[in-house]
Design an enzyme around this catalytic site. Structure first.
Site, short mmCIF file in Angstrom:
data_model
loop_
_atom_site.label_atom_id
_atom_site.label_comp_id
_atom_site.label_asym_id
_atom_site.label_seq_id
_atom_site.Cartn_x
_atom_site.Cartn_y
_atom_site.Cartn_z
N GLU A 82 -48.34 -32.69 53.62
CA GLU A 82 -47.99 -31.19 54.09
C GLU A 82 -47.62 -30.35 52.69
OE1 GLU A 82 -44.34 -31.73 56.35
OE2 GLU A 82 -45.46 -32.79 57.90
N ASN A 131 -52.73 -34.25 54.70
CA ASN A 131 -52.23 -34.26 56.01
C ASN A 131 -51.34 -33.17 55.95
OD1 ASN A 131 -52.07 -35.64 58.66
ND2 ASN A 131 -49.81 -35.98 57.90
N HIS A 156 -48.63 -31.25 66.12
CA HIS A 156 -47.48 -30.97 66.74
C HIS A 156 -47.49 -29.85 67.42
CE1 HIS A 156 -45.67 -34.50 64.86
NE2 HIS A 156 -46.05 -33.90 63.63
N GLU A 168 -50.76 -36.98 64.25
CA GLU A 168 -49.43 -36.79 64.75
C GLU A 168 -49.29 -36.10 65.83
OE1 GLU A 168 -46.62 -35.70 61.51
OE2 GLU A 168 -47.75 -36.62 59.92
N ASP A 221 -48.23 -34.49 69.35
CA ASP A 221 -47.48 -34.21 70.53
C ASP A 221 -47.35 -32.98 71.07
OD1 ASP A 221 -45.58 -33.47 68.41
OD2 ASP A 221 -44.44 -35.20 68.43
O1 9MR Z 1 -41.16 -38.86 62.74
C1 9MR Z 1 -40.11 -38.77 61.56
C2 9MR Z 1 -38.77 -38.49 62.07
O2 9MR Z 1 -38.43 -39.81 62.40
C3 9MR Z 1 -38.23 -38.14 60.89
O3 9MR Z 1 -36.72 -37.83 61.10
C4 9MR Z 1 -38.88 -37.00 60.21
C5 9MR Z 1 -38.14 -36.33 58.96
O4 9MR Z 1 -38.76 -35.43 58.43
O5 9MR Z 1 -40.19 -37.01 59.91
C6 9MR Z 1 -40.90 -37.57 61.09
O6 9MR Z 1 -42.13 -37.55 60.86
C7 9MR Z 1 -42.81 -36.19 60.23
C8 9MR Z 1 -44.01 -36.71 59.64
O7 9MR Z 1 -43.40 -37.83 58.45
C9 9MR Z 1 -44.79 -35.54 58.92
N1 9MR Z 1 -44.83 -34.46 59.81
C10 9MR Z 1 -44.06 -34.26 60.70
C11 9MR Z 1 -43.21 -35.49 61.33
C12 9MR Z 1 -42.12 -34.91 62.19
O8 9MR Z 1 -41.12 -34.24 61.72
#
Ligand code: 9MR
Length: 468
Positions: free
Chosen positions: A161, A202, A238, A267, A269
């Protein structure tokens, strides 16, 4: 008198009987279980994965599905991130990541490492370092973590990101200390530690064309021109039905692939504002279908990972108040027939995950429409999955008709408007799937109840023309 014919006759009869028994066994054999999502993806040269996280690995019902063949890849949701792996400078903890890697190995699942450099979930000791020390800290973090997992991971999200929505780079601790060159430095450092892991950048909101995607595109192009080791770009995906489907996703993936990198949906959803209703779920099913189709259409799209497989462990409700129901399995770890079905069907499967009813072999008429029908039957009801493939002329709006021989009764349909009169079922297109180019396909589905026997319909018409 012994005739030489008698033993020969007996042998012929025995042979005939053997063939008959073998044929009978083939006919009687129950239809093999439907393919899993990963099996379907593998048949197309791709993987289908699910993220996971350490807390849910203690739920055996959950791990039975995670490791049960539906998924060929996994990504740790949290335990390989900097705040977990190096919470204080020089003190490393890989236990959570190791647990997931060991689960993956024992279930024949590949692992995408996630992630090495990210502005978020970054311990405060990094952001409070004097800028002259950030590069050394970043390189040490990458080298130590990548070396720890060397040879065990399929890929790494090396930088996660990095972009703002307008396509400029975020001014995080790494950018502030090193400028845009931190990205090349991170990739080179990771490559030195594990030359065989695929190295990715990513990000989210880059699935469709737009300023942010252009920013990533220009960066990857420039990294390739400089010979920096970059192997792939991850499109998080997402998605939310209230914001529309990303513009030209397939073409966007393709333009990155054309730069000479792999692409992956990392990722996925598809969330919605709760409560779910038929219209929302129809849209959601179409989004999942669209993502799968986009990846399938791009040779260098290596696979799709959903961001955990069940609503039970989704990050969405905790982040977006009032939203959820984003994944193909519900909170009770049951498959949602329509969402799972949409993914399976798009991957070329039967759409149901149960025992498929064999499709009658059609007599193909060149140029005519085609219909593929399957049913997931539980004895008193079934889900019918129908894929319509248009004939040789484009159509704008369609009506599909077919009849059942028994007392099958429609209860609920999706991806079109369903009605039933007597034994005849009529489906007309939804607003979003009425236009079908020559040879284009769309899938619809419905639940029915029945008693007695449940035979597949023998014929279908599309806009009044018989389909094969
Ligand atoms: O799924 C992850 C969640 O459990 C954490 O709380 C969160 C914290 O930032 O991160 C989530 O995963 C993220 C991923 O690492 C990067 N892209 C966005 C995802 C959803 O927030």
């Amino acid at each position: 008198m012994s005739s030489p014919l008698r033993p020969r006759l007996a042998a012929v009869l025995a042979l005939a009987l053997g063939v008959l028994l073998a044929l009978t066994a083939m006919v009687m054999r129950p239809a093999s279980a439907a393919s899993t999502l990963d099996q379907l993806a593998k048949a197309k040269g791709k993987y289908f994965g699910s993220a996971t996280d350490n807390p849910e690995l203690s739920n055996s019902a959950y791990t039975a599905i995670l490791g049960g063949g539906e998924f060929g890849a996994t990504t740790p949701g949290n335990s390989m991130k900097w705040d977990t792996t190096e919470p204080s400078r020089g003190s490393f903890n890989f236990s959570g990541g190791d647990t997931i890697v060991s689960f993956a190995k024992s279930h024949n699942v590949i692992v995408r490492g996630h992630n090495l450099v990210w502005h978020s979930q970054l311990p405060s000791w990094v952001s409070s370092l004097p800028s002259t020390q950030v590069q050394a800290a970043m390189e040490n973090h990458i080298t130590t973590e990548v070396t720890h997992y060397k040879g065990q991971l399929y890929a790494w999200d090396v930088v996660n990101e990095p972009f703002n929505e307008d396509g400029t780079l975020r001014t995080d601790a790494f950018y502030n200390a090193m400028g845009s060159g931190y990205i090349a430095d991170a990739l080179r450092t990771a490559h030195a530690a594990d030359p065989n892991a695929k190295l990715y950048l990513n990000d989210y909101n880059i699935e469709g064309t737009g300023a942010k995607s252009d920013g990533m595109y220009n960066l990857v192009k420039s990294l390739k021109q400089q010979g920096v080791p970059i192997d792939g770009v991850g499109f998080e995906s997402h998605l939310a039905i209230q914001y529309g489907f990303p513009t030209n996703m397939q073409q966007n993936l393709q333009r990155f692939a054309d730069l000479g990198v792999d692409v992956a949906v990392t990722e996925l959803d598809v969330r919605m504002q709760l409560p779910a209703d038929t219209t929302k779920v129809n849209t959601q099913a179409q989004y999942y279908t669209n993502v799968v189709n986009a990846c399938l259409a791009v040779t260098r799209c290596v696979g799709i990972t959903i961001w955990d497989y069940t609503d039970k462990y989704s990050w969405i409700p905790g982040t977006f108040s009032g939203e959820g129901s984003a994944l193909p399995w519900d909170e009770n770890l049951n498959k949602k027939p329509q969402i799972y079905g949409a993914i399976s069907t798009a991957l070329g499967g039967t759409g149901d995950g149960g025992t498929p009813t064999p499709t009658p072999t059609p007599t193909p008429t060149p140029g005519s429409c085609k219909v593929a029908y399957s049913a997931n039957d539980w004895g008193t009801g079934f889900t019918a999955n129908i894929t319509i493939t248009n004939g040789s002329s484009a159509i704008n709006g369609w009506t599909l008709k077919f009849s059942y021989a028994g007392n099958q009764q429609l209860s609920q349909g999706w991806s079109g408007t369903w009605s039933q009169s007597g034994s005849t079922v009529t489906v007309t297109n939804a607003s979003w799937n009425g236009g079908l180019a020559a040879g284009a396909s769309t899938s619809v589905g419905a639940n029915f109840t029945y008693s007695g026997s449940n035979t597949a319909p023998g014929s279908f018409t599309l806009n009044g023309t018989a389909c094969s």
